[in-house]
Scaffold this motif. Structure first.
Motif, PDB file in Angstrom:
ATOM      1  N   ILE A  59      14.734  23.849 -51.678  1.00  0.00           N
ATOM      2  CA  ILE A  59      13.304  24.309 -51.003  1.00  0.00           C
ATOM      3  C   ILE A  59      13.093  23.789 -49.748  1.00  0.00           C
ATOM      4  N   GLY A  60      12.355  24.145 -49.100  1.00  0.00           N
ATOM      5  CA  GLY A  60      11.750  23.726 -47.795  1.00  0.00           C
ATOM      6  C   GLY A  60      10.308  23.312 -48.027  1.00  0.00           C
ATOM      7  N   LEU A  61       9.720  22.213 -47.669  1.00  0.00           N
ATOM      8  CA  LEU A  61       8.499  21.597 -47.878  1.00  0.00           C
ATOM      9  C   LEU A  61       7.508  21.622 -46.485  1.00  0.00           C
ATOM     10  N   GLY A  62       6.223  21.225 -46.627  1.00  0.00           N
ATOM     11  CA  GLY A  62       5.620  20.903 -45.415  1.00  0.00           C
ATOM     12  C   GLY A  62       6.059  20.133 -44.506  1.00  0.00           C
ATOM     13  N   ASN A  63       5.465  20.482 -43.233  1.00  0.00           N
ATOM     14  CA  ASN A  63       6.444  19.934 -41.892  1.00  0.00           C
ATOM     15  C   ASN A  63       6.167  18.530 -41.922  1.00  0.00           C
ATOM     16  N   GLU A  64       5.486  17.676 -42.672  1.00  0.00           N
ATOM     17  CA  GLU A  64       5.325  16.457 -42.701  1.00  0.00           C
ATOM     18  C   GLU A  64       5.755  15.988 -44.273  1.00  0.00           C
ATOM     19  N   PRO A  65       7.180  16.058 -44.520  1.00  0.00           N
ATOM     20  CA  PRO A  65       7.673  16.090 -46.003  1.00  0.00           C
ATOM     21  C   PRO A  65       7.278  14.907 -46.696  1.00  0.00           C
ATOM     22  N   GLU A 129       7.570  34.927 -40.842  1.00  0.00           N
ATOM     23  CA  GLU A 129       7.493  33.722 -40.112  1.00  0.00           C
ATOM     24  C   GLU A 129       8.541  32.830 -40.604  1.00  0.00           C
ATOM     25  N   GLY A 130       8.824  32.489 -42.079  1.00  0.00           N
ATOM     26  CA  GLY A 130       9.746  31.925 -42.609  1.00  0.00           C
ATOM     27  C   GLY A 130      11.301  32.136 -41.913  1.00  0.00           C
ATOM     28  N   ARG A 131      11.541  33.416 -42.054  1.00  0.00           N
ATOM     29  CA  ARG A 131      13.060  33.987 -41.650  1.00  0.00           C
ATOM     30  C   ARG A 131      13.285  33.550 -40.168  1.00  0.00           C
ATOM     31  N   VAL A 132      12.037  33.269 -39.303  1.00  0.00           N
ATOM     32  CA  VAL A 132      12.300  32.709 -37.961  1.00  0.00           C
ATOM     33  C   VAL A 132      12.307  31.315 -38.155  1.00  0.00           C
ATOM     34  N   LEU A 133      11.589  30.554 -38.780  1.00  0.00           N
ATOM     35  CA  LEU A 133      11.436  28.802 -38.865  1.00  0.00           C
ATOM     36  C   LEU A 133      12.558  28.255 -39.693  1.00  0.00           C
ATOM     37  N   ALA A 134      12.688  28.772 -40.807  1.00  0.00           N
ATOM     38  CA  ALA A 134      13.628  27.896 -41.577  1.00  0.00           C
ATOM     39  C   ALA A 134      15.011  27.788 -41.158  1.00  0.00           C
ATOM     40  N   PRO A 135      15.694  28.642 -40.540  1.00  0.00           N
ATOM     41  CA  PRO A 135      16.978  28.444 -39.801  1.00  0.00           C
ATOM     42  C   PRO A 135      16.720  27.295 -39.123  1.00  0.00           C
ATOM     43  N   TRP A 140       8.887  23.491 -42.832  1.00  0.00           N
ATOM     44  CA  TRP A 140       8.244  24.340 -42.020  1.00  0.00           C
ATOM     45  C   TRP A 140       7.165  24.619 -42.233  1.00  0.00           C
ATOM     46  N   THR A 141       6.409  24.535 -43.477  1.00  0.00           N
ATOM     47  CA  THR A 141       5.524  25.109 -43.985  1.00  0.00           C
ATOM     48  C   THR A 141       4.245  24.000 -43.891  1.00  0.00           C
ATOM     49  N   ALA A 142       3.024  24.311 -44.203  1.00  0.00           N
ATOM     50  CA  ALA A 142       1.750  23.719 -44.036  1.00  0.00           C
ATOM     51  C   ALA A 142       1.431  22.674 -45.105  1.00  0.00           C
ATOM     52  N   GLY A 143       2.511  22.621 -46.111  1.00  0.00           N
ATOM     53  CA  GLY A 143       2.355  21.904 -47.035  1.00  0.00           C
ATOM     54  C   GLY A 143       2.889  22.591 -48.305  1.00  0.00           C
ATOM     55  N   CYS A 144       3.454  23.913 -48.238  1.00  0.00           N
ATOM     56  CA  CYS A 144       3.834  24.430 -49.488  1.00  0.00           C
ATOM     57  C   CYS A 144       5.144  24.421 -49.844  1.00  0.00           C
ATOM     58  N   ILE A 145       5.669  24.862 -50.928  1.00  0.00           N
ATOM     59  CA  ILE A 145       6.992  24.905 -51.326  1.00  0.00           C
ATOM     60  C   ILE A 145       7.718  26.439 -51.017  1.00  0.00           C
ATOM     61  N   ALA A 146       8.812  26.435 -50.150  1.00  0.00           N
ATOM     62  CA  ALA A 146       9.272  27.536 -49.809  1.00  0.00           C
ATOM     63  C   ALA A 146      10.848  27.816 -50.185  1.00  0.00           C
ATOM     64  N   VAL A 147      11.159  29.040 -50.690  1.00  0.00           N
ATOM     65  CA  VAL A 147      12.423  29.268 -50.934  1.00  0.00           C
ATOM     66  C   VAL A 147      12.699  30.828 -50.193  1.00  0.00           C
TER      67      VAL A 147
END
Length: 169
Positions: A59-65, A129-135, A140-147
């Protein structure tokens, strides 16, 4: 008459092509997900049925993890026990499942500090947005959990509203 027939045929072909497009809504026939466990430091989300792990995702997390979400805009992912409380099939991040943040303790703390606790924490896909930022940046999120979007399609099918989600540091 020929023109009308050609237009009708073209419309039917477009409709047929659209109906053959893969759907983002999958079905799930496995064991029920009884709990989700997120381990922030390991960047891992586990899906349990009873005591058995039936799925695991990076997973990815908020930008302040690091640390527990306290206020709107702090970029942190919350920590604690929450529940899946809603779903968004039209999310700008492909598909999303809502996390019941803030709970009463979160809201009370923020209000005693004169601040907004924030809201709209989700498990979600990447979307454009995530396809650009995640790599470029894992968190990269504002506090969410990303897959990934593909993973989110599986998760969206597996998880029911009311499922507890334990988010560990």
């Amino acid at each position: 008459m020929k023109r009308t027939l050609k237009l009708t045929m073209a419309a039917l072909l477009v409709a047929l092509a659209a109906s053959c497009a893969p759907s983002k809504f999958k079905t799930y026939n496995g064991p029920p997900v009884t709990q989700i466990v997120v381990n922030k430091s390991a960047r891992q989300m586990l899906f349990l049925s009873g005591s058995n792990i039936i799925g695991a995702y990076n997973i990815g997390l908020g930008n302040e993890p690091i640390g527990h979400k306290e206020f709107s805009g702090d970029g942190k992912t919350p920590e604690g026990l929450y529940y899946i409380d809603r779903r968004n099939p039209d999310s700008r991040y492909h598909l999303s499942l809502g996390v019941s943040y803030p709970n009463l303790q979160d809201a009370t703390f923020a209000l005693t500090q004169g601040k907004d606790p924030g809201k709209d924490i989700f498990i979600h896909g990447q979307g454009p947005e995530g396809r650009v930022l995640a790599p470029l940046k894992r968190d990269w999120t504002a506090g969410c959990i990303a897959v990934t979007d593909d993973e989110m399609e599986d998760i969206y099918a597996m998880v029911r509203d009311g499922t507890p989600i334990l988010i560990n540091p």
